[in-house]
Motif scaffolding. Sequence first.
Motif, PDB file in Angstrom:
ATOM      1  N   ASN A  21       5.180  15.106   6.204  1.00  0.00           N
ATOM      2  CA  ASN A  21       5.866  16.322   6.637  1.00  0.00           C
ATOM      3  C   ASN A  21       6.029  17.297   5.467  1.00  0.00           C
ATOM      4  O   ASN A  21       7.088  17.364   4.830  1.00  0.00           O
ATOM      5  CB  ASN A  21       7.231  15.974   7.238  1.00  0.00           C
ATOM      6  N   ASN A  22       4.976  18.054   5.164  1.00  0.00           N
ATOM      7  CA  ASN A  22       5.048  19.121   4.158  1.00  0.00           C
ATOM      8  C   ASN A  22       5.680  18.644   2.849  1.00  0.00           C
ATOM      9  O   ASN A  22       6.560  19.301   2.284  1.00  0.00           O
ATOM     10  CB  ASN A  22       5.843  20.315   4.698  1.00  0.00           C
ATOM     11  N   TYR A  23       5.217  17.524   2.351  1.00  0.00           N
ATOM     12  CA  TYR A  23       5.829  16.937   1.168  1.00  0.00           C
ATOM     13  C   TYR A  23       4.726  16.256   0.361  1.00  0.00           C
ATOM     14  O   TYR A  23       3.540  16.370   0.664  1.00  0.00           O
ATOM     15  CB  TYR A  23       6.919  15.941   1.610  1.00  0.00           C
ATOM     16  N   HIS A  24       5.128  15.562  -0.704  1.00  0.00           N
ATOM     17  CA  HIS A  24       4.142  14.817  -1.485  1.00  0.00           C
ATOM     18  C   HIS A  24       4.523  13.339  -1.499  1.00  0.00           C
ATOM     19  O   HIS A  24       5.700  12.988  -1.539  1.00  0.00           O
ATOM     20  CB  HIS A  24       4.022  15.359  -2.918  1.00  0.00           C
ATOM     21  N   TYR A  25       3.483  12.488  -1.465  1.00  0.00           N
ATOM     22  CA  TYR A  25       3.675  11.060  -1.237  1.00  0.00           C
ATOM     23  C   TYR A  25       2.785  10.230  -2.172  1.00  0.00           C
ATOM     24  O   TYR A  25       1.838  10.746  -2.775  1.00  0.00           O
ATOM     25  CB  TYR A  25       3.338  10.695   0.216  1.00  0.00           C
ATOM     26  N   THR A  26       3.102   8.945  -2.239  1.00  0.00           N
ATOM     27  CA  THR A  26       2.254   7.967  -2.924  1.00  0.00           C
ATOM     28  C   THR A  26       1.895   6.876  -1.928  1.00  0.00           C
ATOM     29  O   THR A  26       2.763   6.382  -1.204  1.00  0.00           O
ATOM     30  CB  THR A  26       2.977   7.347  -4.131  1.00  0.00           C
ATOM     31  N   ALA A  27       0.622   6.511  -1.877  1.00  0.00           N
ATOM     32  CA  ALA A  27       0.177   5.418  -1.011  1.00  0.00           C
ATOM     33  C   ALA A  27      -0.340   4.273  -1.880  1.00  0.00           C
ATOM     34  O   ALA A  27      -1.204   4.487  -2.733  1.00  0.00           O
ATOM     35  CB  ALA A  27      -0.921   5.891  -0.070  1.00  0.00           C
ATOM     36  N   PHE A  28       0.228   3.102  -1.695  1.00  0.00           N
ATOM     37  CA  PHE A  28      -0.221   1.903  -2.395  1.00  0.00           C
ATOM     38  C   PHE A  28      -1.088   1.103  -1.429  1.00  0.00           C
ATOM     39  O   PHE A  28      -0.597   0.603  -0.408  1.00  0.00           O
ATOM     40  CB  PHE A  28       0.977   1.075  -2.859  1.00  0.00           C
ATOM     41  N   VAL A  29      -2.360   0.969  -1.738  1.00  0.00           N
ATOM     42  CA  VAL A  29      -3.316   0.366  -0.809  1.00  0.00           C
ATOM     43  C   VAL A  29      -3.700  -1.034  -1.296  1.00  0.00           C
ATOM     44  O   VAL A  29      -4.362  -1.178  -2.327  1.00  0.00           O
ATOM     45  CB  VAL A  29      -4.586   1.242  -0.680  1.00  0.00           C
ATOM     46  N   PRO A  30      -3.308  -2.082  -0.574  1.00  0.00           N
ATOM     47  CA  PRO A  30      -3.677  -3.445  -0.990  1.00  0.00           C
ATOM     48  C   PRO A  30      -5.192  -3.646  -0.933  1.00  0.00           C
ATOM     49  O   PRO A  30      -5.882  -3.064  -0.097  1.00  0.00           O
ATOM     50  CB  PRO A  30      -2.974  -4.331   0.037  1.00  0.00           C
ATOM     51  N   SER A  31      -5.683  -4.479  -1.815  1.00  0.00           N
ATOM     52  CA  SER A  31      -7.101  -4.827  -1.795  1.00  0.00           C
ATOM     53  C   SER A  31      -7.429  -5.606  -0.524  1.00  0.00           C
ATOM     54  O   SER A  31      -6.534  -6.148   0.140  1.00  0.00           O
ATOM     55  CB  SER A  31      -7.460  -5.676  -3.020  1.00  0.00           C
TER      56      SER A  31
END
Length: 250
Positions: free
Chosen positions: A22-32
């Motif tokens: 929603n109109n913001y900034h994020y971090t995504a942690f993606v498991p192997s």
Amino acid sequence: AMKKYRVFVDNNGLDYNVQFFNNYHYTAFVPSNDAVKAAIAQGLPTWEEISEDYTNNLEYHINIKDSLYNLISEGTYTEQDSLDYVAADKAASLDSLRLQAKITYLTNFVRYHFADNTVFVDNSNIAEEEMVTSSYDKELGLFCKLLVSRNAGVLSVRDQQTGSTAFNIIYDNDTEKNVLARDVECSSSPVNTPMSTSSKKITLDASSACVIHRINGVLNHTALVNGRHDSTWATPESAKRYLKRYAILK
């Protein structure tokens, strides 16, 4: 109502959008892939397994109920048919509860890997701090949190449930950290549409930014029992407790 259980949706973006951005900034942690396979071996449900459970159990018991209901409506049923109907109705209710817990758990599992704000892999140090995720704890009235730290160029992340000692370290490969992504929603699909010559004006309705890191483990929004994810719906009581606490709001 179904949309809240989906992570990726088509909202007139460049491809798929993250439903809860929603109109913001994020971090995504993606498991192997190996980490996800290990979690599945520990009982983490998949959409394929959920679909199979529905077909082999809930749908089966609903069909039995429908057939017996027709007999009861026609007045051609026996006492055993009535008993079978009650048994099928109870089984269908238990199936529905189990499936609801699985679907909610899997949705929360994915949501927990998305955190508000951005954190990058760089050479500065940060003491361990909390990051708010997109998984919600109704009992606490708070979004579930991750713990993140950075030391000598290595970014570490752990959950607050099962990661008290073991950190999930970001890989050193440059292609698996600090990957920047943009999530945009437009008034209509901008794909293959020349903006300068389009007869229909396209407006940008929402825009979010995300940095993506690959991690060598999974993050858990709730504590595991004996190292198993499926302990959450092992009994009707445990499924009800989970759904009461972690129901998806939106």
